[in-house]
Scaffold this active site. Sequence first.
Site, short mmCIF file in Angstrom:
data_model
loop_
_atom_site.label_atom_id
_atom_site.label_comp_id
_atom_site.label_asym_id
_atom_site.label_seq_id
_atom_site.Cartn_x
_atom_site.Cartn_y
_atom_site.Cartn_z
N ALA A 97 -38.12 10.84 -12.18
CA ALA A 97 -37.44 10.45 -11.18
C ALA A 97 -36.80 9.15 -10.74
O ALA A 97 -36.69 8.37 -11.08
CB ALA A 97 -37.61 11.72 -10.23
N SER A 98 -36.76 9.92 -8.93
CA SER A 98 -36.21 8.55 -8.53
C SER A 98 -37.09 7.05 -8.34
O SER A 98 -36.61 6.05 -7.96
CB SER A 98 -35.95 8.45 -6.64
OG SER A 98 -35.18 9.58 -7.29
N ILE A 99 -38.21 7.72 -8.69
CA ILE A 99 -39.06 6.10 -9.43
C ILE A 99 -38.78 4.87 -9.73
O ILE A 99 -38.95 3.93 -10.15
CB ILE A 99 -40.52 6.44 -9.23
CG1 ILE A 99 -41.40 7.09 -8.53
CG2 ILE A 99 -41.53 5.01 -9.76
CD1 ILE A 99 -42.99 7.24 -8.90
N LYS B 195 -35.38 3.73 -9.45
CA LYS B 195 -34.48 3.40 -8.85
C LYS B 195 -34.50 2.20 -8.54
O LYS B 195 -34.00 0.92 -9.06
CB LYS B 195 -34.05 4.31 -7.65
CG LYS B 195 -33.06 4.88 -7.70
CD LYS B 195 -32.85 5.44 -6.30
CE LYS B 195 -31.70 6.98 -5.99
NZ LYS B 195 -32.58 7.63 -7.04
N TYR C 244 -27.89 8.68 0.61
CA TYR C 244 -28.60 9.15 -0.23
C TYR C 244 -27.59 9.74 -1.54
O TYR C 244 -26.78 10.24 -1.59
CB TYR C 244 -29.85 10.13 -1.00
CG TYR C 244 -30.96 9.81 -1.46
CD1 TYR C 244 -31.17 8.57 -2.27
CD2 TYR C 244 -31.76 10.77 -2.02
CE1 TYR C 244 -32.36 7.62 -3.12
CE2 TYR C 244 -32.53 10.29 -2.90
CZ TYR C 244 -33.52 9.08 -3.66
OH TYR C 244 -33.70 8.91 -4.49
#
Length: 393
Positions: free
Chosen positions: A77-79, A81, A184
């Site tokens: 997921a947002s790791i 980014k 976000y």
Amino acid sequence: MESNIFDTQTNAAVSAQDARLKERIDVVIDRAIANQRIVGTVVLTIQDGRLIYRRAAGLADRESETPMREDAVFRLASITKPIVSATLMRLVERGQISLDDPVTRWLPDFRPGLEDGSEPVITVRQLLTHTSGLSYRFVEPAGGPYDQFDVSDGLDQPGLSLKENLDRLVKAPLVFPPGKGWRYSLGLDVLGAVIAEITGKSLPETVKAEVLNPLGLESMSFVVTDPSRLVTPYADGTPTPVRMTDGIALPIWQNAARFAPSRALNPASYPSGGAGMIGTAGDVLRFLETIRTGGGSILSSQTVAEMFKDQVGVHTQTHGPGWGFGFGWAVLNDPELAQSPQSTGTIQWGGAYGHSWFVDPTQKLTVVAMTNTAFEGMSGVFPMDIRNAIYDG
């Protein structure tokens, strides 16, 4: 053989301090599993280059009773980014792109407008710092434009192309003029398209060449190559977490986050620069340690220092009171306001499938806590208890 961040670790006797730390973190993990708040986890902690805690616990798949392993592969997921942000900064260092370039230099048709119909300039920097005026569907009120145009947050809709999702996104009005707020957003997905335009290669190919290969992160990718190591995702539930299936929607804020776990197995799914990667806890730790120690072979220390700086101001409360935002993560400006034991300058973020991580540069500390349970592992009691156990010594 796959590179491992622990290759240089010795089997020296664990110090009394390490033993106390282990006991505290073990209690947190055991309690979370016993109380069925999480199904499984991998927690890794390094201080000043020395591994001080490592544990895989619970189950990778509850129904088959498959134990969690340290080399388990998670949907990040947002790791994603920070990895994509570092890839972009490699291109900035080479002069292939400037942070102040208008996005239309690379994506001429990406021109989202304001409610009044005007089409303001959006810069690369604004996409990177979530100040572009874009948003996420799960952040916006239910029934709003993001729902109406069926915008994907990069976690759902297997097989959807990036072009189609950007075409949908551009139809939704900006939530504020670029540079005039913080929200976000899907900015990193847009930057994924920018990176592909610059390099003439796909985002996965570029990320692999610029970050993954130099660091030996062989288990990180955008599509699973070894499904047997992929953990089963679960959603918070009462009395026990619920096994995720495609189409599940988990309430969050004014809307819901939509998940499709099969997306990670579908090569036709667009490579989401904000949420699309998979990898191990060790992969994440190696990347973060590279950043903590100045960039290693992928970035200059000057670039890393800029990424650690708050770019948006503490008033934005990006991770709650006391937090701003750098390039790829939240930055802790005021530990007292945040009621956090972490040092000023700590960077932190998480992932919607149930992950958290932070780097405290003052304490030379890097912590990765991956779980297969959303949202408990990201924003529940578990990550707070892990943090507190580490600092309680």
